[in-house]
Every structure is written in structure tokens, then in C-alpha cells.
Motif scaffolding. Structure first.
Motif, PDB file in Angstrom:
ATOM      1  N   ASN A 184       0.230  -0.972   0.046  1.00 33.94           N
ATOM      2  CA  ASN A 184       0.094   0.247   0.314  1.00 33.94           C
ATOM      3  C   ASN A 184       0.722   1.489   0.075  1.00 33.94           C
ATOM      4  O   ASN A 184       2.091   1.314   0.105  1.00 33.94           O
ATOM      5  CB  ASN A 184      -1.102  -0.054   1.315  1.00 33.94           C
ATOM      6  CG  ASN A 184      -0.796   0.095   2.127  1.00 33.94           C
ATOM      7  OD1 ASN A 184       0.910   0.893   2.918  1.00 33.94           O
ATOM      8  ND2 ASN A 184      -0.810  -0.653   3.075  1.00 33.94           N
ATOM      9  N   SER A 185       0.484   2.527  -0.312  1.00 31.72           N
ATOM     10  CA  SER A 185       0.675   3.183   0.176  1.00 31.72           C
ATOM     11  C   SER A 185      -0.216   4.867   0.671  1.00 31.72           C
ATOM     12  O   SER A 185      -0.203   6.034   0.484  1.00 31.72           O
ATOM     13  CB  SER A 185       1.184   4.397  -1.653  1.00 31.72           C
ATOM     14  OG  SER A 185       1.857   5.447  -1.453  1.00 31.72           O
ATOM     15  N   TYR A 186       0.060   4.396   1.635  1.00 29.90           N
ATOM     16  CA  TYR A 186      -0.504   5.216   2.701  1.00 29.90           C
ATOM     17  C   TYR A 186      -0.396   7.128   3.044  1.00 29.90           C
ATOM     18  O   TYR A 186       0.908   7.211   2.594  1.00 29.90           O
ATOM     19  CB  TYR A 186      -0.545   4.766   4.248  1.00 29.90           C
ATOM     20  CG  TYR A 186      -1.423   5.667   5.747  1.00 29.90           C
ATOM     21  CD1 TYR A 186      -2.682   5.320   5.459  1.00 29.90           C
ATOM     22  CD2 TYR A 186      -0.384   6.239   6.146  1.00 29.90           C
ATOM     23  CE1 TYR A 186      -3.318   6.093   5.937  1.00 29.90           C
ATOM     24  CE2 TYR A 186      -1.706   7.514   6.786  1.00 29.90           C
ATOM     25  CZ  TYR A 186      -3.227   7.093   6.728  1.00 29.90           C
ATOM     26  OH  TYR A 186      -3.638   7.922   8.151  1.00 29.90           O
ATOM     27  N   CYS A 227      -5.798   9.677   3.181  1.00 28.90           N
ATOM     28  CA  CYS A 227      -6.396   8.093   2.404  1.00 28.90           C
ATOM     29  C   CYS A 227      -7.612   8.146   3.475  1.00 28.90           C
ATOM     30  O   CYS A 227      -8.838   7.255   3.424  1.00 28.90           O
ATOM     31  CB  CYS A 227      -5.591   6.905   2.957  1.00 28.90           C
ATOM     32  SG  CYS A 227      -4.363   7.055   1.775  1.00 28.90           S
ATOM     33  N   TYR A 286     -10.838   8.979   1.990  1.00 32.58           N
ATOM     34  CA  TYR A 286     -11.880   7.893   0.875  1.00 32.58           C
ATOM     35  C   TYR A 286     -11.856   7.076   1.089  1.00 32.58           C
ATOM     36  O   TYR A 286     -12.490   5.984   0.481  1.00 32.58           O
ATOM     37  CB  TYR A 286     -11.850   8.782   0.295  1.00 32.58           C
ATOM     38  CG  TYR A 286     -10.643   8.623  -0.825  1.00 32.58           C
ATOM     39  CD1 TYR A 286      -9.877   7.306  -1.068  1.00 32.58           C
ATOM     40  CD2 TYR A 286      -9.383   9.573  -0.605  1.00 32.58           C
ATOM     41  CE1 TYR A 286      -8.532   6.896  -1.688  1.00 32.58           C
ATOM     42  CE2 TYR A 286      -8.214   9.837  -0.785  1.00 32.58           C
ATOM     43  CZ  TYR A 286      -7.499   8.404  -1.074  1.00 32.58           C
ATOM     44  OH  TYR A 286      -6.647   8.549  -1.582  1.00 32.58           O
ATOM     45  N   CYS A 287     -10.960   6.110   1.940  1.00 34.21           N
ATOM     46  CA  CYS A 287     -10.686   4.581   2.036  1.00 34.21           C
ATOM     47  C   CYS A 287     -10.980   3.741   2.945  1.00 34.21           C
ATOM     48  O   CYS A 287     -10.608   4.111   4.327  1.00 34.21           O
ATOM     49  CB  CYS A 287      -9.764   4.320   1.287  1.00 34.21           C
ATOM     50  SG  CYS A 287      -9.142   2.703   1.363  1.00 34.21           S
ATOM     51  N   LEU A 343     -10.325   0.870   4.194  1.00 32.10           N
ATOM     52  CA  LEU A 343      -9.130   0.673   5.018  1.00 32.10           C
ATOM     53  C   LEU A 343      -7.294   1.275   5.615  1.00 32.10           C
ATOM     54  O   LEU A 343      -6.761   0.525   5.782  1.00 32.10           O
ATOM     55  CB  LEU A 343      -7.908  -0.112   3.246  1.00 32.10           C
ATOM     56  CG  LEU A 343      -8.991  -1.261   2.783  1.00 32.10           C
ATOM     57  CD1 LEU A 343      -8.425  -1.879   1.968  1.00 32.10           C
ATOM     58  CD2 LEU A 343      -9.147  -2.331   4.213  1.00 32.10           C
ATOM     59  N   ALA A 344      -8.221   2.867   5.641  1.00 36.05           N
ATOM     60  CA  ALA A 344      -7.314   4.012   5.993  1.00 36.05           C
ATOM     61  C   ALA A 344      -6.737   3.319   7.451  1.00 36.05           C
ATOM     62  O   ALA A 344      -5.211   3.316   7.916  1.00 36.05           O
ATOM     63  CB  ALA A 344      -7.511   5.177   5.875  1.00 36.05           C
ATOM     64  N   CYS A 347      -4.400   0.699   6.541  1.00 27.25           N
ATOM     65  CA  CYS A 347      -2.637   1.030   5.838  1.00 27.25           C
ATOM     66  C   CYS A 347      -1.885   1.461   6.844  1.00 27.25           C
ATOM     67  O   CYS A 347      -0.864   1.731   6.885  1.00 27.25           O
ATOM     68  CB  CYS A 347      -3.098   1.587   4.832  1.00 27.25           C
ATOM     69  SG  CYS A 347      -4.039   0.921   3.751  1.00 27.25           S
TER      70      CYS A 347
HETATM   71  S1  SF4 Z   1      -6.007   3.654   3.055  1.00 30.45           S
HETATM   72 FE1  SF4 Z   1      -6.925   2.636   0.921  1.00 30.45          FE
HETATM   73  S2  SF4 Z   1      -5.930   4.481  -0.757  1.00 30.45           S
HETATM   74 FE2  SF4 Z   1      -5.200   4.127   1.530  1.00 30.45          FE
HETATM   75  S3  SF4 Z   1      -3.506   2.929   0.992  1.00 30.45           S
HETATM   76 FE3  SF4 Z   1      -4.753   1.695   1.937  1.00 30.45          FE
HETATM   77  S4  SF4 Z   1      -5.933   1.206   0.260  1.00 30.45           S
HETATM   78 FE4  SF4 Z   1      -4.673   2.477  -0.569  1.00 30.45          FE
END
Ligand code: SF4
Length: 295
Positions: free
Chosen positions: A215-217, A221, A224-225, A227-228, A231
Motif C-alpha cells: 500500500n501507499s498510505y 486516505c 475516502y478509503c 482501509l485507511a 494501512c
Molecule cells: S488506505 Fe486505501 S487508498 Fe490509502 S493506501 Fe490503503 S488501500 Fe490505498
């Protein structure tokens, strides 16, 4: 900057001795192919890309009619085996230049050495994407030594503090271009390769599968995500500088982790491995000295 045939931009480059008064060919791509309605957006983007490609081919053929300034060209960069359209702010070239150089225009005040370094670094990364895209295009057009044709350099156009006048800053982008090209090479070259990274028959609703994808936190994030939180925990565990905010993410990019940045700041661990790490080490030590003096 694009108003009146980009007159202010032309003036800036002339004053800097980079363009002559005769070198005044300007192409403003959004004016040539304006967006009429949302429905024809895709078509307009395709037209802009065709027009931009034609200008780049003109320049490569040394056609004297090739523009000196192209505002908002649309060019493609390939990632994961797919083409992505990007729009550098401007491409510039004198008649004698072999190809174009990317220009990023920002509204930040230019305070010379005191300009917010995270802002400059972020603008430089954007310009570096322009370099990578131009090299990619040149390669597709049959150029072998793309690094010689498109050097790792670009221009930043900032603002004189307290005024609406622009300043021009030529920037070396070697570290940024190197790190982008490395990231592109390391990324799976197409979606099939990405699929091969995953166990056979895996699906993205399986937490173990999701876990195996890097991932690329970023702090945004959270907006809108779903999974924040997950991550962020992974980023904290990896010592990702992004957990300290976007400014730290940009500033400490060369180190790659918070612990490596601390080593560079303190002179512990392995000595700097790249020019970018060396520059970061000097920057962090100067900042620490300034902090100690101040407090
Ligand atoms: S929080 Fe969502 S958008 Fe941000 S790195 Fe994780 S999966 Fe990707």
C-alpha cells in the motif's frame, strides 16, 4: 500565465535569456481543443493527446514550426502495462533545443532558500513525471539515448512574494527522476504480473490477499478509503515517513523510512548511499543545528 498567448511566460523566458524575441511560437492545447460538454470529455482528451503528439513529433524532426511553448499538453506515461494521460503545465524549448523540458507553475511565493522545501520537492516530483513521460514518448518514437535527449531537469515557475509576478527556477531533477524510474521498473510491468504476485485463485475480498499487496498510505486516505486505519497501522509498523504527514513524506522520501532518516540526521548507521540521501543528511543536520540554536 496562459493569458494573452502566454505573454508573461514568454517574457519570463526571454528575460532569463532562454528564448529570443523570435522564438514566440505558443500552442495552448486546451484552447485548441476546448471541452464543450462533459459528454465529449473522452473525445476531447483524445484530440488533445493527438495534437500534443504531433507537436512532439514536429520537434523531434527539427521542424522549425514546432512550438517553443506548449501549454497543458496531454501525454501518455505507461505504468502497469497501461497508458495514463498526464498534463504537464508547460513544455518549453528554444528553436535550437533538441526536445522539450517540463515546466511546473505554482502559486507558492519564491523565497529563494527559504521557500518551503516540501512544496519545492513536491513540484519537482511533478516535473520529474514530465521528464519520465517525455523519455517514454521519445523511446516510442525510436530514440535510443532518451536520457541525453531529455535530461533530468525542469523549470519551476513560482511567484514573487507579495506580487503576481512570476519567477523562474531551473531545477536539477536527477534524484526525483531516478527514484521514479526505479519505482516504475520495480512495479509489475503489467496487470498479469500483478496477478502473478498473488496466490492462484485469490480474490481481493480476502484479507490475506489484500495484505500481500503493497500500500501507499497518505493522510488523505482517511477521507475516502475504508482501509485507511489498516494501512496506517502497516505504515507505522514499516516506519513510513508518510505517517508524519505529507510534508514529511516528501522531505524524507530519499531516506524511505523514519529510522533511516534518523540515522542520516545523527550520522549513525550506513553512510549516505545516494546523492539524494547525502543532500537529505545535510539538510537534516542544518535543521537540527538551527533548532538547537533557536531553543
Ligand atoms: S488506505 Fe486505501 S487508498 Fe490509502 S493506501 Fe490503503 S488501500 Fe490505498
Amino acid at each position: 500565465m496562459a493569458e494573452n498567448g502566454a505573454a508573461e511566460l514568454l517574457d519570463l523566458y526571454r528575460t532569463a535569456g532562454r528564448l529570443t524575441t523570435e522564438e514566440c511560437k505558443v500552442a495552448i492545447v486546451p484552447d485548441i481543443a476546448p471541452i464543450g460538454s462533459r459528454r465529449d470529455l473522452k473525445h476531447v482528451m483524445a484530440v488533445r493527446q493527438t495534437i500534443s503528439q504531433k507537436f512532439l513529433e514536429q520537434k523531434l524532426r527539427r521542424d522549425p514550426k514546432a512550438p517553443n511553448i506548449i501549454v497543458k499538453p496531454r501525454v501518455l506515461v505507461t505504468l502497469l502495462g497501461l497508458d495514463h494521460g498526464i498534463e504537464p503545465d508547460v513544455l518549453v524549448a528554444s528553436d535550437s533545443d533538441l526536445f522539450y523540458r517540463p515546466v511546473e507553475i505554482k502559486s507558492y511565493p519564491d523565497r529563494a532558500g527559504k521557500t518551503e522545501s516540501a512544496d519545492v520537492r513536491s513540484a519537482c516530483r511533478q516535473a520529474a513525471v514530465g521528464v519520465v513521460a517525455l523519455r517514454d514518448i521519445a523511446r516510442r518514437m525510436g530514440v535510443r539515448d532518451v536520457a541525453a535527449l531529455v535530461p533530468a531537469a525542469g523549470d519551476l515557475v513560482l511567484r514573487i512574494p507579495g506580487a503576481l509576478k512570476p519567477t523562474l527556477r531551473p531545477m536539477p531533477l536527477r534524484g526525483e527522476v531516478d527514484s521514479l524510474e526505479r519505482a516504475i521498473q520495480e512495479a509489475p510491468s503489467n496487470l498479469e504480473e500483478l496477478e502473478q504476485m498473488l496466490p492462484p485463485g485469490s480474490a481481493l475480498d480476502n484479507p490475506t490477499v489484500l495484505e500481500s499487496i503493497p500500500n501507499s498510505y497518505r493522510s488523505s486516505c482517511r477521507e475516502y478509503c475504508a482501509l485507511a486505519q489498516h494501512c496506517k497501522q502497516a505504515a507505522v509498523a514499516n516506519g513510513d515517513p508518510g505517517v508524519l504527514g505529507d510534508a514529511a513524506r516528501e522531505t524524507l522520501a530519499a531516506a524511505g523510512s523514519i529510522s533511516r532518516a534518523l540515522d542520516l540526521a545523527r550520522g549513525t548507521g550506513a553512510p549516505p548511499r545516494t546523492p539524494a540521501e547525502q543532500a537529505l543528511a545535510e539538510h537534516l543536520r542544518a535543521a537540527e543545528n538551527a533548532y538547537r540554536e533557536a531553543v
